[in-house]
Design an enzyme around this catalytic site. Structure first.
Site, PDB file in Angstrom:
ATOM      1  N   CYS A  69       1.155  -0.961   0.112  1.00  0.00           N
ATOM      2  CA  CYS A  69      -0.054   0.022  -0.140  1.00  0.00           C
ATOM      3  C   CYS A  69       1.518   1.144   0.262  1.00  0.00           C
ATOM      4  CB  CYS A  69      -0.864  -0.073   0.869  1.00  0.00           C
ATOM      5  SG  CYS A  69      -2.241   1.848   1.324  1.00  0.00           S
ATOM      6  N   CYS A  75      -1.079   5.904   6.739  1.00  0.00           N
ATOM      7  CA  CYS A  75      -2.098   5.030   7.005  1.00  0.00           C
ATOM      8  C   CYS A  75      -2.313   4.245   8.572  1.00  0.00           C
ATOM      9  CB  CYS A  75      -3.328   4.483   5.955  1.00  0.00           C
ATOM     10  SG  CYS A  75      -4.451   3.918   6.321  1.00  0.00           S
ATOM     11  N   CYS A  78      -3.169  -0.263   9.242  1.00  0.00           N
ATOM     12  CA  CYS A  78      -2.393  -1.770   8.562  1.00  0.00           C
ATOM     13  C   CYS A  78      -1.093  -0.957   9.831  1.00  0.00           C
ATOM     14  CB  CYS A  78      -2.246  -1.609   7.406  1.00  0.00           C
ATOM     15  SG  CYS A  78      -3.684  -2.415   6.476  1.00  0.00           S
ATOM     16  N   GLU A 307     -28.369 -12.047  22.648  1.00  0.00           N
ATOM     17  CA  GLU A 307     -27.317 -11.056  21.884  1.00  0.00           C
ATOM     18  C   GLU A 307     -28.386  -9.950  22.562  1.00  0.00           C
ATOM     19  OE1 GLU A 307     -25.451  -8.030  20.637  1.00  0.00           O
ATOM     20  OE2 GLU A 307     -25.277 -10.268  20.072  1.00  0.00           O
ATOM     21  N   CYS A 381     -12.105 -11.802  20.198  1.00  0.00           N
ATOM     22  CA  CYS A 381     -11.225 -10.710  19.452  1.00  0.00           C
ATOM     23  C   CYS A 381     -10.432  -9.665  20.158  1.00  0.00           C
ATOM     24  CB  CYS A 381     -12.298  -9.377  18.845  1.00  0.00           C
ATOM     25  SG  CYS A 381     -13.477  -8.701  20.004  1.00  0.00           S
TER      26      CYS A 381
END
Length: 423
Positions: A69, A75, A78, A307, A381
């Protein structure tokens, strides 16, 4: 700021090279990777460590690659494009192994890390819109460690079809300046694309016709302050195929796994690890719109999905109807409030799947210990909170299998799957 040479031996959690100065002090060097000797400039000095940036690579690592990139140095999306994809995966697995080892949670079996597409994998993203002096408009992502926005024309990790929309977005933003546009959300189903515009005032017919002319066949939504998201063009939600041909619909703004190919591999792995049986009842905690519930339902007697967000439960019910799944029920339950767990009662739950947010699910652990299900599949996560949570279950459950999952290649983001089996 002084400059000095250092040998890099590891990566920090945020992707900076870790070295040790000649005086024995730890230093974190942005832009350096393990196996390299670098010259770096010190930016911050603290009592126990220094922070700096690589200014020259004196001896390069075999794992160093050229970032694909052109915006990589600016940026903030990443952090690891300069590190080979396989080396990224191995580093993430080592991170996970280290976390469990420090917690004295050695699994019976370490599983190989899971990886799928490493480029053009993101099917959803949000772009900031900033209006500057002289009418200049910037559309892009936030800079590294900054609120400034990098003006971008394409993104190497974004779905290819969404990338094709990028050249039109700046013109669209210019046309909507008086509407207070501040964000554009892009979403991709398997066969449809959508944009959702966050605005201060509603689009009128002329605005909408201009957008439709620029972006034909695109689903268009708007989000206004204090109002529900509204679909203006297109019919219904976006659709994606899960494992086993199951279809799932989702709307912009609703949670969906970003990497569709890895998501399918994750669901296949979950089914293989858990090995659900036709006489078993399953509880899916933090179920979203039914990602795991829909995949497991054809294999078990019943599934209850829980949920906290009502709109996701409604979407889950719609997905059950879409797939003619009759053994799946959704309940809106605040899973951070133990006094609500009584609403999840059944004769028994043989299997539990939970996929909590980054904060983990510490509030649930005492209740899960007493629930006594045979197997618990924890999808995380943020493995640090997962490790904390499964420590709370270690008196009742053994750690059977653990593996890393590279849901977000070229970033430091790490996901993991753990199978717990009742002792």
């Amino acid at each position: 700021m002084n400059e000095q040479k250092v040998q890099i031996h590891d990566l920090s959690h945020d992707g900076r090279g870790v070295g040790r100065t000649p005086g024995g002090k730890t230093c974190f060097v942005a832009g350096a990777i393990p196996g390299e000797s670098v010259q770096y400039k010190t930016l911050k000095t603290k009592r126990s460590f220094d922070e700096g940036i690589c200014i020259q690579i004196l001896e390069s690592s075999a794992d160093r690659v050229t970032p694909r990139c052109e915006y990589f140095d600016q940026c903030g999306g990443c952090e690891l494009q300069h590190l080979d994809a396989q080396a990224q995966l191995e580093w993430k697995q080592r991170q996970l192994e280290s976390m469990l080892s420090r917690a004295d949670l050695e699994p019976k079996q370490w599983m190989p890390p899971l990886q799928a597409d490493v480029w053009n994998y993101r099917r959803r993203t949000r772009l900031a819109v900033v209006y500057g002096k002289g009418g200049r408009v910037t559309v892009g992502f936030r800079e590294k460690a900054s609120r400034q926005v990098v003006d971008i024309e394409h993104c190497e990790i974004l779905d290819g079809h969404l990338n094709h929309l990028m050249p039109e977005l700046k013109a669209l933003a210019n046309n909507l300046k008086n509407k207070g546009l501040n964000e554009i959300e892009l979403s991709a189903g398997d066969a449809q694309l959508a944009i959702c515009l966050s605005l201060k005032s509603a689009l009128n017919p002329n605005d909408l016709n201009a957008i439709k002319a620029r972006l034909p066949k695109i689903h268009i939504w708007q989000r206004l302050p204090g109002k529900p998201i509204e679909q203006l063009v297109g019919e219904g939600a976006l659709k994606t195929e899960l494992s086993g041909g199951i279809q799932m619909e989702f709307q912009p703004g609703q949670f969906v796994q970003i990497n569709r190919t890895l998501n399918r591999a994750m669901l296949d792995q979950a089914l293989e690890w858990v090995d659900p049986q036709p006489d078993q009842n399953m509880l899916d905690l933090f179920c979203g719109a039914g990602n795991f519930s829909l995949a497991f339902a054809p294999r078990v007697k019943s599934v209850l999905g829980a949920e906290g967000l009502e709109d996701l439960c409604r979407q889950g019910e719609q997905n059950a109807r879409l797939n003619a799944v009759l053994n799946l029920e959704f309940k809106t339950v605040n899973l951070f409030e133990p006094n609500q767990y009584g609403r999840l009662k059944r004769d028994r739950f043989d299997l539990v799947v939970l996929d909590p947010p980054r904060a983990g699910a510490a509030e649930l652990m005492p209740w899960l210990s007493k629930l006594g299900s045979e197997k618990i599949l924890y999808v995380s996560c943020h493995p640090a909170t997962m490790v904390r949570d499964i420590q709370m279950l270690s008196g009742v459950y053994r750690v059977e299998k653990v593996g890393a999952m590279n849901m977000f290649p070229h970033t430091t983001h790490l996901e993991a799957m753990t199978l717990l089996v009742k002792k």
